[in-house]
Design an enzyme around this catalytic site. Structure first.
Site, PDB file in Angstrom:
ATOM      1  N   LYS A 112      17.364  20.109  -9.018  1.00  0.00           N
ATOM      2  CA  LYS A 112      16.493  20.964  -8.215  1.00  0.00           C
ATOM      3  C   LYS A 112      16.996  22.400  -8.231  1.00  0.00           C
ATOM      4  O   LYS A 112      18.204  22.641  -8.210  1.00  0.00           O
ATOM      5  CB  LYS A 112      16.479  20.402  -6.784  1.00  0.00           C
ATOM      6  CG  LYS A 112      15.594  21.109  -5.782  1.00  0.00           C
ATOM      7  CD  LYS A 112      15.714  20.375  -4.447  1.00  0.00           C
ATOM      8  CE  LYS A 112      15.023  21.116  -3.318  1.00  0.00           C
ATOM      9  NZ  LYS A 112      15.235  20.430  -2.018  1.00  0.00           N
TER      10      LYS A 112
ATOM     11  N   SER B 195      11.481  19.557   0.625  1.00  0.00           N
ATOM     12  CA  SER B 195      11.424  20.557  -0.422  1.00  0.00           C
ATOM     13  C   SER B 195      11.755  19.991  -1.805  1.00  0.00           C
ATOM     14  O   SER B 195      11.695  20.702  -2.803  1.00  0.00           O
ATOM     15  CB  SER B 195      12.404  21.690  -0.100  1.00  0.00           C
ATOM     16  OG  SER B 195      13.739  21.221  -0.029  1.00  0.00           O
TER      17      SER B 195
ATOM     18  N   SER C 169      14.312  16.992   3.532  1.00  0.00           N
ATOM     19  CA  SER C 169      13.855  17.288   2.173  1.00  0.00           C
ATOM     20  C   SER C 169      14.206  16.248   1.117  1.00  0.00           C
ATOM     21  O   SER C 169      13.762  16.357  -0.021  1.00  0.00           O
ATOM     22  CB  SER C 169      14.393  18.650   1.729  1.00  0.00           C
ATOM     23  OG  SER C 169      13.770  19.678   2.448  1.00  0.00           O
TER      24      SER C 169
END
Length: 484
Positions: free
Chosen positions: A75, A152, A176
């Protein structure tokens, strides 16, 4: 390797094929890249490719870790791989790189994982969906591409659920890891605070409420990866007590009969969707059938002051992150390079007094004590992960110019009212894909354990996975796979 075969394996399964010389790491990487070619035009789950670098790593020789040769995604926030962009979903941070791997990245490599690309994040990670303007298109849910895969860590959750890689790096500052796990039918463990290293460039992100780890499709992948990457790094601020038995070994033993509390009522009073409550009650019945004592109960704390503390901690850290990026890249933060809601958070954090941040940290500490007392009576707390089914794209709009920092935070945690508490307390918390809606959408159930007790959660998760398997469920987006 055929794509139709590859998507059926978890990480351990692919690594076993490599170990038995039934497939090579090069073949696995090529298959993963081919899946990206097929699926990414629809899902927008992968932000950048580093396939050439992956092949060079294989050529140089991979470590003999538990995931040797298994494709992996990272990520674009917090973690960094040497020379790979960490764009943070922001025009301000575009092209930002680091000269060395972070410690967690070093450990991912030692586990044998081969990184093939990066995944998008909402701007500075502050949204429960993954729709940053920076990437042009929102990440989409492989179960229903009109819906969000969460945030996220939504890009990677979409990729893992679609089978592009069997597991991927993620982080969690308010849900997240667990939010996208619920949206896309994955195993999402937020480990205990201090379990995973943040060095060498971070100490305790978000004043200790954030944690790094991963998303996967199976409990054994989660447990094995946790064994591979957990533990303090040099000079860390603090760490969690290690388990007596490796997680991958411990999860093979069924848990003792547990006393499990359950609730479908968030402390904030947010209403919960009927389908989520149906899945919750089905899970309660399943736990009783497995021999556990299940009691309706929940920790009590001041939800209003806790929400205020969340606003303060997040906005202070957003302000700090933005100023750090701007200084590193010699850029000026402005409404032209930062999304509207995040700009409001930046300004709110900059106007805050230092004493207000300290008050917020004190509030979280007090809440942690109250919740910790609750867990002296219970082994585990069960709730839905989210208050609703995966949200349609566009509803959590960070480009809304009329929303302020408080309203933005409330909007996020109205959608996800159960997750944020356990970032504050630092307890391990896992979302499991036990429920499914009448439309065939995943509904995650969140299980939270005592501080530093991932073992109990993983044993319970393995028991539930065996009782109600989820790995063989395949998302409709697979119809886009080309024949190979």
């Amino acid at each position: 390797m055929k794509k139709s075969e590859y998507v059926n394996y978890d990480g351990i399964g692919l690594a076993e094929l490599v170990k038995n010389k039934e497939v090579t790491p090069e073949e696995l990487v090529q298959t993963s890249l081919s899946l990206i070619e097929d699926l990414n035009p629809t899902l927008h789950a992968v932000a950048s490719l580093i396939g050439d670098q992956a092949m060079e790593e294989i050529k140089q020789g991979l470590p003999k870790g538990p995931f040797e040769g298994v494709p992996f995604l990272i990520k674009e926030i917090v973690l960094h791989a040497k020379g790979v962009p960490v764009n943070m979903g922001s025009r301000l941070a575009e092209g930002m790189t680091f000269p060395v791997d972070s410690e967690l990245m070093v450990r991912f490599r030692k586990a044998g994982l081969v990184t093939v690309g990066t995944t998008p994040t909402p701007e500075f990670g502050y949204n429960a969906t993954t729709e940053a303007t920076f990437y042009g298109e929102p990440a989409k849910n492989p179960w229903d591409t009109s819906r969000s895969p969460g945030g996220s860590s939504g890009g990677l959750s979409s990729a893992v659920a679609a089978g592009i890689t069997p597991l991927a790096h993620a982080n969690d500052g308010g849900g997240s890891i667990r939010i996208p796990a619920s949206c896309t039918g994955l195993v999402g463990l937020k480990p205990t605070r201090g379990r995973i290293p943040f060095g060498p460039f971070n100490s305790e992100p978000l004043n200790g409420i954030a944690i790094e780890f991963a998303l996967s499709r199976t409990v054994r992948d989660t447990a094995t990866l946790l064994d591979a990457v957990a533990g303090p790094d040099v000079g860390c601020y603090g760490w969690a007590e290690p388990p007596k038995t490796p997680y991958a070994q411990a999860m093979k033993t069924a848990p003792k009969p547990l006393k499990i509390a359950w609730t479908g009522k968030p402390a904030s009073g947010v209403p919960v969707d009927d389908e989520c409550l149906r899945a919750l009650h089905e899970t309660v019945s399943l736990l009783e059938d497995l021999g556990h004592t299940v009691v309706e109960a929940a920790p009590q704390y001041d939800a209003e002051s806790f929400s205020q503390a969340t606003v303060r901690i997040w906005t202070a850290n957003i302000h700090h992150m933005i100023n750090g990026v701007a200084a590193a890249l010699d850029r000026k933060p402005s409404e032209q390079n930062i999304e509207a809601a995040i700009w409001q958070c930046y300004k709110h954090g900059g106007e805050m007094r230092a004493s207000e941040l300290l008050e917020a940290i004190d509030t979280n500490a007090a809440v942690s004590r109250q919740v910790g007392q609750f867990f002296t009576d219970y082994d585990v707390l069960l709730s839905p992960t989210l208050a609703t089914l995966p949200t349609p794209l566009g509803l959590l709009n960070s480009n809304n110019p009329s929303i302020d920092a408080v309203e933005w935070t409330e909007q996020i945690f109205t959608y996800a009212p159960f997750t944020n508490l356990f970032n504050a307390t630092g307890q391990p918390s896992i979302s499991l894909p036990i429920g499914w809606s009448h439309e065939g959408l995943p509904i995650g159930m969140q299980f939270t354990g005592r501080f530093a007790d991932e073992t109990t959660l993983l044993q319970l998760a393995a028991q539930l996975e065996q009782a109600k398997p989820w790995k063989e469920k395949k998302p409709p987006v697979h119809k886009l796979l080309t024949i190979s």
